[in-house]
Design a protein around this motif. Structure first.
Motif, PDB file in Angstrom:
ATOM      1  N   ALA A  15       2.045 -13.288  -4.860  1.00  9.40           N
ATOM      2  CA  ALA A  15       1.082 -13.470  -3.761  1.00  9.40           C
ATOM      3  C   ALA A  15       1.484 -14.551  -2.771  1.00  9.40           C
ATOM      4  CB  ALA A  15      -0.307 -13.774  -4.313  1.00  9.40           C
TER       5      ALA A  15
ATOM      6  N   ARG B 212       1.286  -8.597  -8.521  1.00  4.08           N
ATOM      7  CA  ARG B 212       0.680  -9.009  -7.241  1.00  4.08           C
ATOM      8  C   ARG B 212       0.289 -10.487  -7.282  1.00  4.08           C
ATOM      9  NH1 ARG B 212      -1.915  -4.078  -7.924  1.00  4.08           N
ATOM     10  NH2 ARG B 212      -3.906  -5.116  -8.344  1.00  4.08           N
TER      11      ARG B 212
ATOM     12  N   GLU C  52      -1.397  -5.559 -11.209  1.00  2.00           N
ATOM     13  CA  GLU C  52      -2.259  -6.699 -10.940  1.00  2.00           C
ATOM     14  C   GLU C  52      -1.501  -8.008 -11.184  1.00  2.00           C
ATOM     15  OE1 GLU C  52      -6.809  -7.251 -12.176  1.00  2.00           O
ATOM     16  OE2 GLU C  52      -5.461  -7.216 -13.908  1.00  2.00           O
TER      17      GLU C  52
ATOM     18  N   ARG D 269      10.329 -12.907  -2.808  1.00  5.25           N
ATOM     19  CA  ARG D 269       9.999 -11.678  -3.551  1.00  5.25           C
ATOM     20  C   ARG D 269      11.253 -10.896  -3.891  1.00  5.25           C
ATOM     21  NH1 ARG D 269       5.923 -10.618   0.537  1.00  5.25           N
ATOM     22  NH2 ARG D 269       4.114 -11.776  -0.164  1.00  5.25           N
TER      23      ARG D 269
ATOM     24  N   LYS E 213       3.772   1.166  -8.058  1.00  5.34           N
ATOM     25  CA  LYS E 213       3.091   0.112  -7.306  1.00  5.34           C
ATOM     26  C   LYS E 213       3.008  -1.150  -8.151  1.00  5.34           C
ATOM     27  CE  LYS E 213       0.134   3.284  -4.784  1.00  5.34           C
ATOM     28  NZ  LYS E 213      -1.246   3.778  -4.637  1.00  5.34           N
ATOM     29  N   ALA E 214       3.014  -2.260  -7.487  1.00  8.31           N
ATOM     30  CA  ALA E 214       2.915  -3.543  -8.190  1.00  8.31           C
ATOM     31  C   ALA E 214       1.629  -3.590  -9.014  1.00  8.31           C
ATOM     32  CB  ALA E 214       2.944  -4.692  -7.196  1.00  8.31           C
TER      33      ALA E 214
ATOM     34  N   ASP F 197       3.701  -4.955  -1.481  1.00  8.47           N
ATOM     35  CA  ASP F 197       3.920  -4.851  -2.920  1.00  8.47           C
ATOM     36  C   ASP F 197       5.389  -4.888  -3.296  1.00  8.47           C
ATOM     37  OD1 ASP F 197       1.267  -4.735  -3.534  1.00  8.47           O
ATOM     38  OD2 ASP F 197       1.186  -2.563  -3.693  1.00  8.47           O
TER      39      ASP F 197
END
Length: 183
Positions: free
Chosen positions: A147, A143, A140, A154, A137-138, A3
């Motif tokens: 991906a 992500r 939705e 990143r 946290k990342a 993440d």
């Protein structure tokens, strides 16, 4: 996929502040009226409350957003118009208003936007408005964006996105000030 590009407590922690010639209650009433956010936000064009009592904890706001092609142009982010849902998680009139972004299933994510107001120091008149964003946290969306990126990509993306957020938040608080001081 991880993440984050490195081990940290959060992906983003960004803040901007401005002095506004108005009392904290006036500033709070303005920024907690989320349908008006199109007057000052770089991406959110406004929206509507879709459940709960507007501006109270638990109320849900559907925002209409727009992002141009030039924003972190190389990254596979949403372009054009899209909607998001956010849930009010803190509503302390005259002090603090926070909302968390929801995922596609309606769950709150670790993606929290905050407006905090406080009286200015005695030497100044008015209020200090602090606008902040925190992502643990990342989400939705993040992500999905990252991906297919390598770890190096990143790292570049998170750095570029943090810079974008900082620039836009600084502009946002100045626009809020201008809207409030216009009256």
């Amino acid at each position: 996929m991880t993440d984050t590009p490195m081990k940290v407590d959060s992906l983003f922690e960004v803040r901007a502040e401005v002095l506004i010639a108005a009392p904290p209650g006036v500033v709070y009433a303005t920024v907690s009226d989320l349908p008006r956010c199109g007057e000052w936000s770089a991406e959110c064009r406004g929206g509507e409350w879709i459940s709960g009592t507007p501006g109270t904890v638990g109320a849900v706001f559907r925002g209409e957003n727009h992002r141009g092609r030039d924003v972190v142009a190389w990254a596979p982010v949403v372009r054009g118009t899209w909607t998001t849902e956010a849930e009010v998680v803190t509503a302390e009139p005259g002090r603090r208003f926070c909302w968390a972004m929801r995922d596609s299933a309606g769950r709150r994510q670790e993606s929290v936007w905050t407006y905090r107001t406080q009286a200015a120091e005695p030497a100044a008149e008015g209020s200090v408005l602090v606008h902040s964003f925190w992502m643990g946290k990342a989400t939705e969306g993040i992500r999905g964006i990252t991906a297919d990126m390598t770890e190096a990509e990143r790292t570049v993306f998170f750095s570029a996105w943090a810079a974008k957020l900082q620039t836009e938040m600084e502009a946002t608080v100045r626009r809020v000030r201008d809207v409030i001081e216009k009256f």
